[in-house]
Design a protein around this motif. Structure first.
Motif, short mmCIF file in Angstrom:
data_model
loop_
_atom_site.label_atom_id
_atom_site.label_comp_id
_atom_site.label_asym_id
_atom_site.label_seq_id
_atom_site.Cartn_x
_atom_site.Cartn_y
_atom_site.Cartn_z
N VAL A 23 0.88 -1.16 0.00
CA VAL A 23 0.00 0.00 0.00
C VAL A 23 0.92 1.21 0.00
CG1 VAL A 23 -1.74 1.32 1.23
CG2 VAL A 23 -1.85 -1.18 1.22
N CYS A 24 0.82 2.02 -1.04
CA CYS A 24 1.65 3.20 -1.17
C CYS A 24 0.71 4.41 -1.31
CB CYS A 24 2.54 3.07 -2.40
SG CYS A 24 3.88 4.26 -2.46
N SER A 25 0.85 5.38 -0.42
CA SER A 25 -0.15 6.44 -0.38
C SER A 25 0.47 7.74 0.08
CB SER A 25 -1.29 6.02 0.57
OG SER A 25 -2.41 6.86 0.43
N GLY A 26 -0.13 8.84 -0.35
CA GLY A 26 0.34 10.19 0.01
C GLY A 26 -0.08 11.16 -1.06
N ILE A 27 0.86 12.01 -1.51
CA ILE A 27 0.62 12.90 -2.63
C ILE A 27 1.71 12.67 -3.66
CG2 ILE A 27 -0.54 14.63 -1.19
CD1 ILE A 27 2.04 16.32 -1.34
N ASN A 28 1.49 13.11 -4.87
CA ASN A 28 2.45 12.86 -5.94
C ASN A 28 3.86 13.30 -5.55
OD1 ASN A 28 3.56 14.23 -8.91
ND2 ASN A 28 3.10 12.05 -8.75
N HIS A 29 4.80 12.42 -5.75
CA HIS A 29 6.21 12.61 -5.42
C HIS A 29 6.48 12.62 -3.92
CE1 HIS A 29 7.32 14.46 -9.62
NE2 HIS A 29 6.91 13.20 -9.68
N GLN A 30 5.44 12.44 -3.12
CA GLN A 30 5.61 12.23 -1.69
C GLN A 30 4.66 11.13 -1.24
OE1 GLN A 30 5.82 15.82 0.83
NE2 GLN A 30 6.21 16.98 -1.04
N THR A 31 4.77 9.99 -1.93
CA THR A 31 3.99 8.81 -1.54
C THR A 31 4.88 7.90 -0.71
OG1 THR A 31 4.41 8.21 -3.85
CG2 THR A 31 2.14 8.61 -3.23
N TRP A 32 4.25 7.09 0.14
CA TRP A 32 4.97 6.33 1.16
C TRP A 32 4.50 4.88 1.16
CZ3 TRP A 32 8.45 9.61 3.49
CH2 TRP A 32 8.20 10.98 3.37
N PHE A 33 5.46 3.95 1.21
CA PHE A 33 5.14 2.53 1.28
C PHE A 33 4.76 2.20 2.73
CE2 PHE A 33 7.66 2.80 -2.57
CZ PHE A 33 7.01 1.93 -3.43
N ILE A 34 3.48 2.40 3.05
CA ILE A 34 3.06 2.29 4.46
C ILE A 34 2.72 0.85 4.85
CG2 ILE A 34 2.24 4.66 4.59
CD1 ILE A 34 -0.59 3.66 4.18
N ASP A 35 2.58 -0.05 3.87
CA ASP A 35 2.41 -1.47 4.16
C ASP A 35 3.13 -2.24 3.06
OD1 ASP A 35 0.81 -4.20 3.81
OD2 ASP A 35 0.52 -3.52 5.88
N LEU A 36 4.03 -3.12 3.46
CA LEU A 36 4.91 -3.78 2.49
C LEU A 36 5.04 -5.25 2.86
CD1 LEU A 36 6.90 -3.43 0.09
CD2 LEU A 36 8.65 -2.84 1.77
N ARG A 37 4.76 -6.12 1.87
CA ARG A 37 4.84 -7.56 2.11
C ARG A 37 5.55 -8.23 0.94
NH1 ARG A 37 0.52 -8.67 6.00
NH2 ARG A 37 -0.45 -6.65 6.44
N LEU A 38 6.43 -9.17 1.28
CA LEU A 38 7.15 -9.95 0.28
C LEU A 38 6.66 -11.39 0.37
CD1 LEU A 38 9.43 -10.18 -1.85
CD2 LEU A 38 11.00 -10.69 0.05
N ASN A 39 5.99 -11.84 -0.68
CA ASN A 39 5.38 -13.18 -0.69
C ASN A 39 4.53 -13.41 0.56
OD1 ASN A 39 6.57 -14.01 -3.18
ND2 ASN A 39 8.51 -14.31 -2.10
N GLY A 40 3.79 -12.37 0.94
CA GLY A 40 2.88 -12.46 2.08
C GLY A 40 3.50 -12.15 3.42
N ARG A 41 4.83 -12.03 3.49
CA ARG A 41 5.51 -11.78 4.77
C ARG A 41 5.71 -10.28 4.97
NH1 ARG A 41 10.75 -10.97 6.32
NH2 ARG A 41 11.54 -11.30 4.19
N PRO A 42 5.21 -9.73 6.08
CA PRO A 42 5.40 -8.29 6.33
C PRO A 42 6.88 -7.92 6.42
CG PRO A 42 3.75 -9.21 7.82
CD PRO A 42 4.43 -10.37 7.15
N ILE A 43 7.22 -6.78 5.80
CA ILE A 43 8.59 -6.25 5.84
C ILE A 43 8.60 -5.01 6.71
CG2 ILE A 43 10.52 -5.33 4.49
CD1 ILE A 43 9.92 -8.27 3.89
#
Length: 488
Positions: free
Chosen positions: A195-215
């Protein structure tokens, strides 16, 4: 299927070619019409020749027209794509040069900061002209896809004042995801869910998972610091990751000019940037790159034309959103992407009127945004500072209020960290006078601004910036390309 796509600013040859081939990777789209329009007849004829060559080489019934008459190109269009650069490189050079006189060192200057704000002032009147024509001559339910910067300001103006169904499109999220996949050892971004969210050029990867595993933050920091290239090129982004806890989509150089901390002291700038490529923080880096790219294309055009004779490879379809959005709307094959739209509560802790960039899904019912996203507080605070600047900048561009324009520039995070109010007032006067040809809404203010400049006692300096490189000649570019080819 048969419908019409108009591309405004189609003289952006390389980007137009990419959009064109992406769209033709959709089998159902072979029988559509592309209507190209630009203020440059020269560029139009170059891109039309390239696209005609692609159509011929692939034996397609696709129709390509080109005209400097924008209204004619827009007639009956179902989709309109804008990739314009109002004022060209001439005005853009002033976006970089004039702020440097006041100590403001920008890498790109096309989103906020002094250059981005003035870029918006040039763009918005033109965007509103586009919207007027779109409302009057395009299809009733036309969709306007804006690729032009400053993304948030242009999209804000088109939605709020142009009254056209508009979505802003960028590729920062995709590029950030590619970096994360690489440092984590993933085979591709298909292994990532985020989930990447914010404003253009200031978006943030606020939820990140690799093959289902939270990073988490610590794992991501360690992965970036261990990477032999990104640990050197993305020092500022990694520092922000450590402090904010989430990774920013934007490049090292871009991000540095949206924040008040990293480019305010000339002797500190080089600590945070890398000179291996313009995008990592070089002073005026994108201006240099754009100038070299234009010169290179003009010189090497025959090779570009020859390359257009190759068959379209659908496996090489890019991750630019446009073709995927059109495919979803027309075929109902669902597409998930990140889109610039009016907030309206999608991100709970950003203003409702802001233009956000956030996840959404596209099908035949349109673009549907994932709602009820809450940013980490530091990310929201940084976005809100930029949103306030964007809002004032849009309102200034619409009203032609030079005092509001100066207040917008004054409230820019980097400008405010570097310059005094007196310097900001004079700098804006100087930029408005220099760019008067592209700022019709300020025509009434130019004589008084010119008079103030003639009597001002605010001191400036001629400064190239903390990390400036000269524009390379065609011969130098050829030599470097040959050396890289030999080394590779």
């Amino acid at each position: 299927m048969s419908f019409k796509i108009a591309i405004i600013g189609a003289g952006s040859v390389g980007f137009t070619k990419k959009l064109f081939t992406d769209i033709l990777c959709v089998p159902e789209f072979k029988d559509i019409e592309f209507a190209l329009t630009d203020v440059s007849e020269h560029n139009l004829q170059m891109i039309k020749a390239i696209l005609d060559r692609i159509v011929e080489a692939n034996r397609l019934p696709t129709r390509v027209t080109a005209t400097t008459d924008r209204r004619k190109a827009l007639e009956g269009a179902r989709y309109v794509i804008s990739c314009v650069r109002v004022g060209g490189l001439e005005a853009y050079a002033d976006d970089i040069r004039i702020p440097l006189k006041y100590g403001i060192d920008q890498c790109v200057g096309d989103t906020i900061c002094a250059g981005g704000i003035l870029y918006g002032q040039r763009n918005i009147p033109v965007i509103l002209d586009f919207c007027k024509d779109i409302r009057e001559v395009a299809e009733t339910n036309v969709k306007f896809l804006n690729y032009a910067n400053p993304m948030a300001m242009n999209t804000w103006a088109a939605i709020e004042y142009g009254k056209v169904d508009t979505v802003g499109l960028c590729h920062g999220v995709q590029h950030g995801a590619e970096q994360i996949a690489e440092v984590l050892g993933a085979k591709s971004t298909q292994e990532l869910d985020y989930v990447c969210s914010g404003i253009n050029h200031q978006t943030w990867f606020i939820d990140l998972r690799l093959n289902g595993r939270p990073i988490g933050k610590d794992e991501l920091v360690a992965a970036f610091e261990a990477h032999p290239v990104y640990s050197r090129q993305e020092k500022l982004r990694i520092d922000v990751l450590k402090r904010f806890g989430v990774y920013s989509t934007e490049s090292n150089g871009h991000l540095s000019e949206y924040l008040p901390w990293y480019r305010k002291r000339p002797d500190e700038i080089t600590r945070w940037i890398d000179m291996s490529d313009w995008i990592h923080g070089e002073t005026g880096g994108y201006l240099r790159y754009s100038t070299e790219t234009r010169n290179w294309f003009e010189t090497e055009y025959p090779q570009f034309l020859e390359a257009a004779s190759k068959p379209i490879d659908r496996e090489k379809r890019s991750n630019e959103h446009a073709s995927h959005i059109l495919e979803a709307l027309e075929t109902n094959r669902v597409y998930r992407g990140h889109f610039n739209v009016k907030n309206n509560g999608v991100i709970t802790n950003l203003p409702h009127d802001a233009i956000i960039e956030s996840p959404g899904f596209v099908d035949r019912f349109g673009i549907n945004m994932a709602a009820s996203i809450t940013l980490p507080e530091a990310c929201a605070a940084t976005c809100i500072a930029s949103i306030n600047v964007q809002r004032m900048s849009v309102h200034a561009a619409i009203s032609g209020d030079i005092d509001l324009l100066k207040l917008a520039v004054l409230h820019d995070p980097l400008v405010g960290a570097v310059s005094t109010p007196e310097e900001v007032w004079q700098m804006v006067d100087e930029m408005v006078v220099a760019q008067a040809a592209w700022l019709p809404q300020y025509a009434h203010a130019v004589p008084a601004a010119r008079e103030r400049l003639s009597t001002s006692k605010v001191k400036t300096r001629e400064w190239a910036g903390a990390a400036r490189r000269s524009v390379r000649s065609i011969e130098e570019l050829r030599a470097e390309k040959a050396a890289l080819k030999q080394a590779g």
